[in-house]
Design a protein around this motif. Structure first.
Motif, PDB file in Angstrom:
ATOM      1  N   VAL A 249       0.816  -1.216   0.000  1.00 23.71           N
ATOM      2  CA  VAL A 249       0.000   0.000   0.000  1.00 23.71           C
ATOM      3  C   VAL A 249       0.850   1.268   0.000  1.00 23.71           C
ATOM      4  CG1 VAL A 249      -1.743   1.329   1.262  1.00 23.71           C
ATOM      5  CG2 VAL A 249      -1.994  -1.154   1.031  1.00 23.71           C
ATOM      6  N   PRO A 250       1.857   1.418   0.878  1.00 28.08           N
ATOM      7  CA  PRO A 250       2.685   2.631   0.813  1.00 28.08           C
ATOM      8  C   PRO A 250       3.402   2.795  -0.526  1.00 28.08           C
ATOM      9  CG  PRO A 250       3.012   1.507   2.896  1.00 28.08           C
ATOM     10  CD  PRO A 250       2.217   0.582   2.038  1.00 28.08           C
ATOM     11  N   THR A 251       3.846   1.665  -1.100  1.00 29.83           N
ATOM     12  CA  THR A 251       4.520   1.747  -2.396  1.00 29.83           C
ATOM     13  C   THR A 251       3.557   2.218  -3.486  1.00 29.83           C
ATOM     14  OG1 THR A 251       5.971  -0.074  -1.741  1.00 29.83           O
ATOM     15  CG2 THR A 251       5.905   0.477  -4.072  1.00 29.83           C
ATOM     16  N   LEU A 252       2.318   1.726  -3.443  1.00 29.95           N
ATOM     17  CA  LEU A 252       1.332   2.158  -4.437  1.00 29.95           C
ATOM     18  C   LEU A 252       0.949   3.623  -4.227  1.00 29.95           C
ATOM     19  CD1 LEU A 252      -0.993  -0.969  -4.754  1.00 29.95           C
ATOM     20  CD2 LEU A 252       0.575  -0.055  -6.458  1.00 29.95           C
ATOM     21  N   ARG A 253       0.887   4.067  -2.980  1.00 33.84           N
ATOM     22  CA  ARG A 253       0.599   5.491  -2.731  1.00 33.84           C
ATOM     23  C   ARG A 253       1.683   6.357  -3.362  1.00 33.84           C
ATOM     24  NH1 ARG A 253      -3.549   6.215   0.865  1.00 33.84           N
ATOM     25  NH2 ARG A 253      -3.989   4.491   2.314  1.00 33.84           N
ATOM     26  N   LYS A 254       2.935   5.952  -3.195  1.00 32.49           N
ATOM     27  CA  LYS A 254       4.041   6.706  -3.802  1.00 32.49           C
ATOM     28  C   LYS A 254       3.967   6.651  -5.325  1.00 32.49           C
ATOM     29  CE  LYS A 254       8.087   8.853  -3.671  1.00 32.49           C
ATOM     30  NZ  LYS A 254       8.415   8.916  -5.084  1.00 32.49           N
ATOM     31  N   PHE A 255       3.629   5.494  -5.879  1.00 36.37           N
ATOM     32  CA  PHE A 255       3.516   5.363  -7.335  1.00 36.37           C
ATOM     33  C   PHE A 255       2.428   6.283  -7.872  1.00 36.37           C
ATOM     34  CE2 PHE A 255       0.982   3.404 -10.730  1.00 36.37           C
ATOM     35  CZ  PHE A 255       1.905   3.465 -11.766  1.00 36.37           C
ATOM     36  N   VAL A 256       1.262   6.292  -7.199  1.00 35.22           N
ATOM     37  CA  VAL A 256       0.135   7.120  -7.644  1.00 35.22           C
ATOM     38  C   VAL A 256       0.506   8.597  -7.563  1.00 35.22           C
ATOM     39  CG1 VAL A 256      -2.210   7.839  -7.046  1.00 35.22           C
ATOM     40  CG2 VAL A 256      -1.635   5.418  -7.110  1.00 35.22           C
ATOM     41  N   GLN A 257       1.198   8.990  -6.495  1.00 35.27           N
ATOM     42  CA  GLN A 257       1.620  10.388  -6.357  1.00 35.27           C
ATOM     43  C   GLN A 257       2.585  10.782  -7.476  1.00 35.27           C
ATOM     44  OE1 GLN A 257       3.489  11.241  -2.604  1.00 35.27           O
ATOM     45  NE2 GLN A 257       4.115  13.299  -3.202  1.00 35.27           N
ATOM     46  N   ASP A 258       3.578   9.932  -7.735  1.00 36.67           N
ATOM     47  CA  ASP A 258       4.530  10.214  -8.817  1.00 36.67           C
ATOM     48  C   ASP A 258       3.837  10.247 -10.175  1.00 36.67           C
ATOM     49  OD1 ASP A 258       6.500  10.284  -6.921  1.00 36.67           O
ATOM     50  OD2 ASP A 258       7.228   8.254  -7.299  1.00 36.67           O
ATOM     51  N   TYR A 259       2.870   9.350 -10.365  1.00 34.03           N
ATOM     52  CA  TYR A 259       2.118   9.295 -11.623  1.00 34.03           C
ATOM     53  C   TYR A 259       1.399  10.620 -11.860  1.00 34.03           C
ATOM     54  CZ  TYR A 259      -1.354   7.568 -15.021  1.00 34.03           C
ATOM     55  OH  TYR A 259      -2.149   7.387 -16.129  1.00 34.03           O
ATOM     56  N   GLU A 260       0.763  11.153 -10.827  1.00 29.18           N
ATOM     57  CA  GLU A 260       0.031  12.417 -10.973  1.00 29.18           C
ATOM     58  C   GLU A 260       0.991  13.559 -11.287  1.00 29.18           C
ATOM     59  OE1 GLU A 260      -2.878  15.371  -8.349  1.00 29.18           O
ATOM     60  OE2 GLU A 260      -2.763  13.231  -7.887  1.00 29.18           O
ATOM     61  N   GLU A 261       2.141  13.609 -10.610  1.00 27.62           N
ATOM     62  CA  GLU A 261       3.103  14.675 -10.867  1.00 27.62           C
ATOM     63  C   GLU A 261       3.668  14.582 -12.287  1.00 27.62           C
ATOM     64  OE1 GLU A 261       6.020  14.297  -7.843  1.00 27.62           O
ATOM     65  OE2 GLU A 261       4.718  15.024  -6.227  1.00 27.62           O
ATOM     66  N   ARG A 262       3.861  13.361 -12.763  1.00 26.22           N
ATOM     67  CA  ARG A 262       4.483  13.162 -14.072  1.00 26.22           C
ATOM     68  C   ARG A 262       3.506  13.390 -15.217  1.00 26.22           C
ATOM     69  NH1 ARG A 262       4.799   8.346 -16.820  1.00 26.22           N
ATOM     70  NH2 ARG A 262       4.146   7.262 -14.923  1.00 26.22           N
ATOM     71  N   THR A 263       2.262  12.960 -15.063  1.00 23.41           N
ATOM     72  CA  THR A 263       1.297  12.995 -16.172  1.00 23.41           C
ATOM     73  C   THR A 263       0.296  14.126 -16.073  1.00 23.41           C
ATOM     74  OG1 THR A 263      -0.270  11.533 -15.021  1.00 23.41           O
ATOM     75  CG2 THR A 263       1.489  10.487 -16.316  1.00 23.41           C
TER      76      THR A 263
END
Length: 384
Positions: A249-263
């Motif tokens: 879950v923490p890893t996916l939260r970080k992935f989702v946050q990075d995804y939003e910043e990138r896209t």
């Protein structure tokens, strides 16, 4: 008779794909030649920049001396006459003009160097896409060029274990090729460029051209930071270490946050139920499924919002990815996936089935897409 017709269709498809593959290969060679030319021009510009910096340094020293000389002859009227003053003034003026010309040349060369570096990166991206297409054509041709009966069986059964094993091997080889390309064309090129620019900085430092040294050091620092980011990206793509340290879950939260910043696509993540640690292999599989789902949204959905919902229950985990994109028709979606017209969904379904789960798709044109994946948690998994 049907076998003959099918065989003829397969042969025609192979011929078309062979021709297309060679055309793409020619494009690859053309892009490689362009890349080589750009790289040579870049090295030439870097070397000329270094020489120009040396020339500017020399003219600056000579110009300062000429100014001192002009001051001396202008003040001492007993030793120097009007002709001496005029000669000193003309010498200083000429050196000032030469200094301005070479400074302008230095700025132009630096701008040219930066432009070539940007063009080189764009060419690298084009080459990567072309090589990926060639690899995909080779994979398909390998499937189609086998025995006709075997091809028929493969088309009729998408769950064929031999085919799946081959896909896994090909995916591994493709990943190794991608990593090698990233290191060679990204990190290795950056490090070589930094070494060259360090040598230029050393020469400027020896000549006490401190302003130019400061500019070069700033550029060098930016290059080092870029190299560090490249390394981090490669490591993260190989294996998100946060999975082992923090969990899914923490890893996916970080992935989702990075995804939003990138896209710049708005994201949302929700957790339902009590989080439990899954076996390492299952956590990696779930992470890759979410990664692929979000990648499909970026490539195809044209969405402005995507959400992820993780539901933990005693015997299963449910992953739901929803977006507000353009959607698509789900009529005969299972047959379309089996025929390979949706490669991303096909790969995700195969991964889910390997975990003995199921995947459901809800979508309609203009109504977005909802992807649901249910994966069982076996008793031995819970014990871990």
């Amino acid at each position: 008779m049907q076998v003959d017709v099918f065989d003829r269709v397969i042969r025609n498809a192979i011929d078309v794909m062979e021709n297309s593959k060679y055309q793409i290969f020619e494009i690859c060679e053309s892009v490689r030649a362009e890349r080589e030319a750009l790289n040579k021009e870049l090295q030439s510009v870097i070397e000329e920049t270094s020489r120009t910096i040396d020339t500017v340094d020399r003219f600056e020293v000579e110009y300062r001396r000429s100014r001192v000389r002009l001051t001396e002859v202008s003040r001492d009227f007993k030793r120097f006459n009007e002709e001496d003053i005029r000669a000193a003034y003309e010498a200083a003026t000429q050196l000032q003009a030469q200094l301005a010309i070479h400074r302008e040349k230095e700025l132009h060369l630096k701008a040219r160097r930066d432009d070539l570096q940007k063009r080189l990166k764009n060419v690298d991206k084009q080459l990567e896409r072309a090589e990926s297409l060639v690899s995909q054509f080779n994979v398909v041709l390998e499937y189609l060029s086998g025995d006709l009966n075997q091809v028929t069986r493969l088309l009729e059964s998408a769950k064929n274990r031999q085919l799946l094993g081959l896909k896994i091997i090909l995916a591994q080889e493709e990943e190794r090729k991608r990593i090698a390309r990233e290191i060679h064309d990204g990190l290795a090129q950056n490090m070589a460029n930094m070494v060259l620019r360090t040598e230029i900085t050393e020469r400027m430092l020896a000549k006490q051209a401190y302003n130019a040294v400061k500019d070069e050091l700033n550029d060098l620092k930016t290059g080092v930071r870029g190299g560090i980011e490249e390394v981090r990206k490669i490591i993260f793509n190989l294996r998100p270490m946060a999975l082992d340290d923090l969990g899914l879950v923490p890893t996916l939260r970080k992935f989702v946050q990075d995804y939003e910043e990138r896209t710049k696509i708005r994201t949302k993540i929700e957790l339902v139920g009590k989080e439990v640690r899954l076996p390492s292999g299952m956590e990696v599989a779930v992470y890759r499924l979410v990664q692929e789902a979000f990648s499909n949204v970026l490539k195809h959905a044209e969405a402005s919002h995507v959400s992820l919902e993780l539901t933990f229950q005693q015997q299963m985990i449910k992953i739901t990815v929803s977006d507000n994109g353009v959607g698509f028709s789900t009529d005969n979606i299972d047959k379309k996936i089996a025929r390979g017209s949706h490669y991303g969904l096909m790969g995700m379904r195969e991964r889910v089935e390997l975990l003995e789960g199921r995947m459901d798709i809800e979508s309609a044109p203009g109504a977005g897409t909802k992807l649901s994946m249910v994966i069982p948690i076996k008793s031995e998994s819970k014990e871990e």
